[in-house]
Design a protein around this motif. Structure first.
Motif, PDB file in Angstrom:
ATOM      1  N   GLN A 110       0.755  -1.178   0.128  1.00 50.05           N
ATOM      2  CA  GLN A 110       0.004  -0.148   0.002  1.00 50.05           C
ATOM      3  C   GLN A 110       0.868   1.344   0.183  1.00 50.05           C
ATOM      4  O   GLN A 110       0.527   2.319  -0.779  1.00 50.05           O
ATOM      5  CB  GLN A 110      -1.012  -0.022   1.272  1.00 50.05           C
ATOM      6  N   GLN A 111       1.862   1.129   0.655  1.00 50.67           N
ATOM      7  CA  GLN A 111       2.771   2.358   0.948  1.00 50.67           C
ATOM      8  C   GLN A 111       3.386   2.743  -0.469  1.00 50.67           C
ATOM      9  O   GLN A 111       3.549   3.853  -0.968  1.00 50.67           O
ATOM     10  CB  GLN A 111       4.052   2.274   1.853  1.00 50.67           C
ATOM     11  N   LYS A 112       3.994   1.650  -1.267  1.00 54.33           N
ATOM     12  CA  LYS A 112       4.465   1.850  -2.446  1.00 54.33           C
ATOM     13  C   LYS A 112       3.436   2.285  -3.418  1.00 54.33           C
ATOM     14  O   LYS A 112       3.565   2.912  -4.346  1.00 54.33           O
ATOM     15  CB  LYS A 112       4.901   0.505  -2.960  1.00 54.33           C
ATOM     16  N   LEU A 113       2.099   1.612  -3.376  1.00 53.33           N
ATOM     17  CA  LEU A 113       1.207   2.054  -4.278  1.00 53.33           C
ATOM     18  C   LEU A 113       0.735   3.789  -4.189  1.00 53.33           C
ATOM     19  O   LEU A 113       0.618   4.111  -5.069  1.00 53.33           O
ATOM     20  CB  LEU A 113      -0.208   1.427  -4.046  1.00 53.33           C
ATOM     21  N   TRP A 114       0.446   4.027  -2.982  1.00 48.03           N
ATOM     22  CA  TRP A 114       0.453   5.405  -2.831  1.00 48.03           C
ATOM     23  C   TRP A 114       1.367   6.415  -3.138  1.00 48.03           C
ATOM     24  O   TRP A 114       1.022   7.443  -3.605  1.00 48.03           O
ATOM     25  CB  TRP A 114      -0.109   5.788  -1.327  1.00 48.03           C
ATOM     26  N   ALA A 115       2.700   5.972  -3.059  1.00 49.88           N
ATOM     27  CA  ALA A 115       3.624   6.638  -3.525  1.00 49.88           C
ATOM     28  C   ALA A 115       3.705   6.786  -5.197  1.00 49.88           C
ATOM     29  O   ALA A 115       3.848   7.929  -5.554  1.00 49.88           O
ATOM     30  CB  ALA A 115       5.088   6.253  -3.274  1.00 49.88           C
ATOM     31  N   LEU A 116       3.331   5.878  -5.918  1.00 46.39           N
ATOM     32  CA  LEU A 116       2.971   6.126  -7.202  1.00 46.39           C
ATOM     33  C   LEU A 116       1.671   6.800  -7.539  1.00 46.39           C
ATOM     34  O   LEU A 116       1.912   7.652  -8.475  1.00 46.39           O
ATOM     35  CB  LEU A 116       2.804   4.653  -8.009  1.00 46.39           C
ATOM     36  N   ILE A 117       0.667   6.515  -6.722  1.00 47.45           N
ATOM     37  CA  ILE A 117      -0.384   7.412  -7.096  1.00 47.45           C
ATOM     38  C   ILE A 117      -0.310   8.780  -6.902  1.00 47.45           C
ATOM     39  O   ILE A 117      -0.666   9.610  -7.880  1.00 47.45           O
ATOM     40  CB  ILE A 117      -1.650   6.694  -6.098  1.00 47.45           C
ATOM     41  N   GLY A 118       0.349   8.848  -5.827  1.00 49.15           N
ATOM     42  CA  GLY A 118       0.815  10.493  -5.600  1.00 49.15           C
ATOM     43  C   GLY A 118       1.364  11.207  -6.757  1.00 49.15           C
ATOM     44  O   GLY A 118       0.982  12.196  -7.222  1.00 49.15           O
ATOM     45  N   SER A 119       2.340  10.560  -7.407  1.00 49.98           N
ATOM     46  CA  SER A 119       3.255  11.026  -8.361  1.00 49.98           C
ATOM     47  C   SER A 119       2.366  11.069  -9.545  1.00 49.98           C
ATOM     48  O   SER A 119       2.612  12.275 -10.482  1.00 49.98           O
ATOM     49  CB  SER A 119       4.452  10.028  -8.677  1.00 49.98           C
ATOM     50  N   GLU A 120       1.640  10.127 -10.095  1.00 49.74           N
ATOM     51  CA  GLU A 120       0.727  10.226 -11.141  1.00 49.74           C
ATOM     52  C   GLU A 120      -0.324  11.183 -11.199  1.00 49.74           C
ATOM     53  O   GLU A 120      -0.539  11.948 -12.034  1.00 49.74           O
ATOM     54  CB  GLU A 120       0.299   8.828 -11.588  1.00 49.74           C
ATOM     55  N   GLN A 121      -0.911  11.369  -9.911  1.00 47.54           N
ATOM     56  CA  GLN A 121      -2.160  12.176 -10.165  1.00 47.54           C
ATOM     57  C   GLN A 121      -1.836  13.701  -9.966  1.00 47.54           C
ATOM     58  O   GLN A 121      -2.701  14.515 -10.408  1.00 47.54           O
ATOM     59  CB  GLN A 121      -3.162  11.683  -8.877  1.00 47.54           C
ATOM     60  N   ALA A 122      -0.722  13.790  -9.588  1.00 48.25           N
ATOM     61  CA  ALA A 122      -0.074  15.094  -9.435  1.00 48.25           C
ATOM     62  C   ALA A 122      -0.137  15.905 -11.039  1.00 48.25           C
ATOM     63  O   ALA A 122      -0.090  16.958 -11.291  1.00 48.25           O
ATOM     64  CB  ALA A 122       1.196  15.299  -8.874  1.00 48.25           C
TER      65      ALA A 122
END
Length: 995
Positions: free
Chosen positions: A834-846
């Motif tokens: 989950q931590q890795k997932l949200w790191a990627l989501i945060g970068s892409e959704q920005a």
């Protein structure tokens, strides 16, 4: 204990100078407050007191005046020791100083200039060296501003210190050429100050400017487009008497003045100088690659960082002259480092400036005043590149002769004399035995040799042109060019009109590096029948002969007309795909080789199975041909359990990986952006290009299409080749889909899992390439994202974040429903995933167009939350909301969220927006509250109350903020007040027992 002076990383030890200053400060701390003692300190006490005061000044800005007064009171040596401490701090640590310390440091410098402290001139020069070329960060520009102000504010002192004046002129002329590229109001004030200072010095004190020597002309060249300097150029060339210097009547007099190395050191930071001297003094041939890679990563990483390369070349040529014991040792030579630096030039303008820096002294060389060490690297680089890297010699020689013709047409005789003298001195002093190394080289054009001969005939040493080629003489230094820097194999290019470079300049593909298989003119069916027979007997021959036969067979099979081949298969069973596949498998199995075997099982063999193997030949042919028969051939192996899909996927991914090594993945923004990469890192890409040219040459025989040689394949064509490889893999997936009736993404994930078992080193690249080249099958798919999170570590995740932000590919896509679906599914995953997932989501959704308000609504509609399970997801959503602008839609969604387990979510997001974009937040709040009044939508009263409490705690800061906001603020205040009152009333109505 954290450092108050330096920005230290966890792995870095404390700085010894800081430790000394801190010890003195702690020892004498009681004595640093008034009233100060009136006793005269001993020498030891004096040193400690200076150290303590310096530390106090740098770390206690509020007491600056007190400590400066104390310093003035104790000084007995004209500030010499104190200034030496500051100079040592700047030399050793300036890039790592905390920003507040740098501000204090410049204030100290002003004080020392004001009192004309002993050694302050050297301190100011050191600070100028700390200005980094090509660095447009706020900190670097701030240093430029502060130093220019010091020069202008203390003009009389500067005029007395001519070395400081000329050093300042040299520095600001050089950095001004970079700053002129910047546009915007924030840069105009700095540029104007720099221009005013430089013009003032040149116009009013040109006699001092002459002390810089010929380098003054070189650094003025890049400023010719600035109106003030354009006028200076006109006067230098046409009216030199306007400068009022007796005896100065022509710019050629300035050409003849050698520049002191002290000026060339000005544009090399102390840290850079230390690293370069270590590289040129201690690193031996064959061990330089890692040091070069570190140096490039450290100093060339900025977008304009490579502009410093020309300054480094000038430093190496003119300021670093190794002694004989170093020259005769196995330490890497200066010419090799310069060759590597030329390969680091991605911009044609930077490359041209670097070549000019290399040959600048050649044009004006005078044996009586100039040093032969300044011209030696250019000659040795050209000579040592013959014959293996003849393009390097050719490009440098062409550039030099071009300089002679165009640099200063009116004074061409001066330049011809300088260059001809240079060649003569290099031979006379034994740097090279003779110039026959050029005249006897058959790889140089006759025209180039003729131009060189004409120039050299002007000198006392005429260039001999023998009637027959002679072997090149033995040269000083390593004769084996494999000892040369591993990334110096890209020949420097002479800038051309469109700036295009060929891919061969990086991959070093010879013009005729591969001879296509010989396809004879007789009946193709008979030829293939003969090849199949010979292939069956290949176990009697070597592996190479078997591969050669297979290559000819596959090329014939793929390039023969499909219709004629179809008609021939009925009469010739050996031409059927299943029969041919069986024959190939049997032939190579007899020699101990398995077709399409897992790569990990082949690790024991020395050869690269993706290049020199039967499998590689089949994959190449399949990618290039897309022939129906070749497709059937490959599909037969796949249906019989061979790992065809994983091997094609691995092959295509490795092509993309090697292209990425030379900055060729994706769509290139700069066609000149080549990085020097060693041949061992691009073996498959070179092989693939070579095979492509051979294949297309055979196919194109007799047609009007002209296939370019491998040496002419450019970057766009390489990218198309990579895309073609992935297109072929997609075709394979579609063929398998028809056979197995399985979805394409299921087949893809199966192949990907196989690759994951044997491609650990390139796993990240394989996954990235899947999202880049097969996005419709992978983007937003749970299986691929889950596999990515399981297989990659945090370092890889960070690398992916960078690529996502650069829009190299997307992992989640812009389908809001898909993103919400992935988030919901992730709630049952492990915490690390989950931590890795949200790191990627945060970068892409920005950088994405996904409607975050919909994602937030979908998430909070799930029902009750468990803090131990959903905390990572809520934290990720919180960060995601804070990164987005507070639009009315998003603010409306946040205000309407229910209070549950994460009751402060709404108030926290609103509070964050106050800091990041308060104006937009309050404007959106006004629209949302009006909308809520009209529609009757329920507001989260508790969150509004918490948010109001937050605003109240801001005090005057919040009041000041409100006064600057829009006219809708009074309405917002009233709405917030009403919300708070409603919340309070509701609380008052609750019976006491329930409370």
């Amino acid at each position: 204990m954290s450092s108050k002076l330096l920005q230290l990383k966890l792995h870095e030890a404390e700085n010894q100078l800081e430790h000394t200053l801190l010890d003195s400060f702690q020892l004498l701390k009681p004595q640093l407050k008034p009233p100060f003692p009136l006793t005269i300190p001993t020498p030891s006490q004096y040193s400690n007191l200076n150290q303590a005061i310096l530390y106090a000044i740098l770390t206690q800005p509020l007491s600056f005046k007190t400590h400066i007064t104390h310093l003035h009171a104790i000084i007995t040596d004209g500030y010499e020791y104190f200034t030496s401490l500051v100079s040592k701090l700047v030399f050793e640590t300036y890039p790592r100083l905390n920003e507040s310390v740098k501000v204090q440091l410049l204030s100290v410098v002003r004080v020392l200039v004001d009192v004309s402290g002993v050694g302050v001139d050297g301190l100011v020069v050191l600070l100028m060296r700390s200005i980094v070329v090509g660095d447009f960060s706020d900190g670097n520009l701030w240093l430029c501003v502060e130093l220019v102000r010091i020069f202008l504010d203390y003009w009389d002192w500067v005029l007395e210190e001519w070395l400081v004046l000329t050093s300042g002129l040299f520095t600001f002329l050089r950095v001004l050429s970079d700053h002129c590229k910047l546009s915007g109001a924030k840069y105009e004030a700095l540029k104007r100050m720099e221009i005013d200072f430089c013009v003032r010095v040149i116009r009013n004190h040109f006699s001092l400017c002459l002390r810089i020597g010929r380098e003054l002309v070189r650094i003025l060249q890049d400023l010719v487009c600035v109106p003030e300097f354009k006028d200076i150029w006109k006067d230098l060339l046409l009216n030199p008497s306007v400068f009022g210097v007796d005896g100065f009547s022509d710019i050629s007099q300035l050409y003849c003045l050698r520049t002191s190395s002290r000026y060339l050191l000005l544009r090399i930071t102390p840290e850079m100088e230390t690293q370069l001297r270590f590289l040129l003094t201690h690193v031996q041939w064959g061990f330089q690659k890692r040091y070069q890679a570190w140096f490039a990563k450290k100093f060339f990483y900025r977008p304009e960082g490579e502009t410093v390369i020309s300054d480094i070349v000038r430093f190496i040529c003119c300021a670093h002259h190794p002694p004989n014991e170093i020259i005769q040792s196995n330490v890497i030579s200066r010419w090799a480092i310069i060759g590597w630096l030329l390969t680091c030039c991605r911009n044609s303008h930077v490359e041209a400036n670097t070549k000019l820096a290399l040959f600048y002294d050649w044009m004006f060389y005078n044996e009586r005043v100039d040093n032969i060490m300044n011209i030696e690297p250019g000659m040795l680089l050209m000579v040592n590149s013959i014959p293996t890297y003849i393009d390097i010699t050719k490009n440098l020689l062409e550039f030099l002769l071009h300089l002679v013709d165009i640099y200063d047409v009116q004074r061409k005789d001066v330049i011809v004399r300088g260059v001809s003298t240079t060649f003569g001195v290099l031979v006379k002093k034994g740097v090279v035995h003779s110039l026959e190394v050029f005249s006897s080289c058959t790889l140089l054009s006759p025209l180039l040799k003729e131009k060189l001969a004409n120039i050299c005939s002007k000198s006392a040493l005429a260039m001999r042109l023998p009637h027959h080629p002679l072997p090149p003489p033995s040269l000083p230094g390593p004769s084996n060019l494999e000892k040369q820097t591993s990334v110096s194999k890209k020949p420097p290019m002479v800038p051309k009109g469109n700036g295009m470079k060929t891919i061969s300049s990086v991959l070093k593909i010879p013009v005729a590096s591969h001879t296509p298989p010989v396809i004879h003119d007789k009946n193709p069916i008979n030829i293939m029948e003969d090849l199949v027979r010979r292939l069956g007997e290949s176990k009697k021959h070597s592996k190479d002969s078997g591969l050669q036969i297979l290559e000819e067979l596959l090329f014939s099979y793929a390039n023969h007309g499909i219709q004629s081949l179809d008609s021939a298969t009925s009469a010739n069973s050996f031409l059927r795909p299943e029969a041919l596949a069986s024959q190939v498998t049997k032939a190579f199995c007899s020699n101990g080789y398995d077709m399409f075997a897992p790569l990990k099982s082949l690790a024991q063999f020395n050869s690269d199975d993706e290049i020199q193997s039967a499998t590689a030949l089949v994959i190449c042919t399949y990618i290039f041909s897309q022939n129906k028969r070749i497709q059937e051939l490959v599909l037969f192996w796949s249906k019989n359990g061979y790992l065809v899909g994983p091997r094609i996927l691995s092959y295509a991914s490795r092509l993309a990986y090697e292209a990425h090594k030379i900055d060729r993945s994706g769509t290139p923004k700069d066609e000149n952006n080549f990085s020097g990469i060693s041949s061992s890192e691009t073996l498959l890409l070179k092989h693939h290009i070579d095979k492509y040219v051979s294949f297309m040459t055979i196919r194109g025989k007799g047609s009007a299409n002209v296939i370019p040689p491998a040496s002419k394949i450019d970057s766009k064509q390489v990218i198309e080749l990579i895309r073609g490889a992935f297109t072929s893999y997609r075709s394979f997936l579609m063929s398998c889909n028809l056979e197995k009736d399985t979805s394409l993404d299921k087949i893809l994930i199966s192949d990907l899992m196989s690759c994951c078992e044997w491609e650990k080193k390139r796993l990240k690249e394989i996954l990235c390439n899947i999202f880049s080249f097969v996005p419709d099958l992978s983007t937003g798919k749970d299986e691929f994202i889950r596999l990515l999170l399981e297989m990659l570590d945090y370092a890889d995740i960070v690398a992916l974040q960078f690529e996502i932000c650069l829009k190299s590919f997307a992992i989640f896509g812009e389908d809001t429903d898909l993103v919400s679906h992935i988030i919901k599914n992730s709630l049952s995953w492990g915490f690390v995933e989950q931590q890795k997932l949200w790191a990627l989501i945060g970068s892409e959704q920005a950088i994405s167009k996904v409607k975050v308000e919909n994602v937030v609504t979908d998430f909070f509609c799930l029902g009750d939350f468990d803090p131990n399970v959903h905390s990572i997801a809520v934290g990720g959503l919180f960060t995601l909301c804070c990164r987005r602008a507070p639009t009315p839609e998003l603010v409306s969604t946040i205000l309407s969220l229910p209070d549950n387990t994460f009751e402060t979510f709404t108030a926290s997001v609103l509070a964050n927006w106050v800091v990041s974009d308060g104006s937009m937040l309050f404007s959106s709040l006004a629209k949302c509250l009006d909308k809520f009044d009209k529609t009757g939508v329920r507001i989260n009263q508790s969150s509004i109350s918490r948010f109001s409490d937050f605003l109240d705690k801001q005090g005057k800061q919040y009041t000041s903020c409100l006064n600057k906001l829009s006219v809708s603020i009074p309405k917002i205040r009233a709405k917030l007040a009403n919300a708070v009152a409603a919340a309070q009333k509701k609380a008052d109505d609750i019976p006491v027992k329930r409370r």
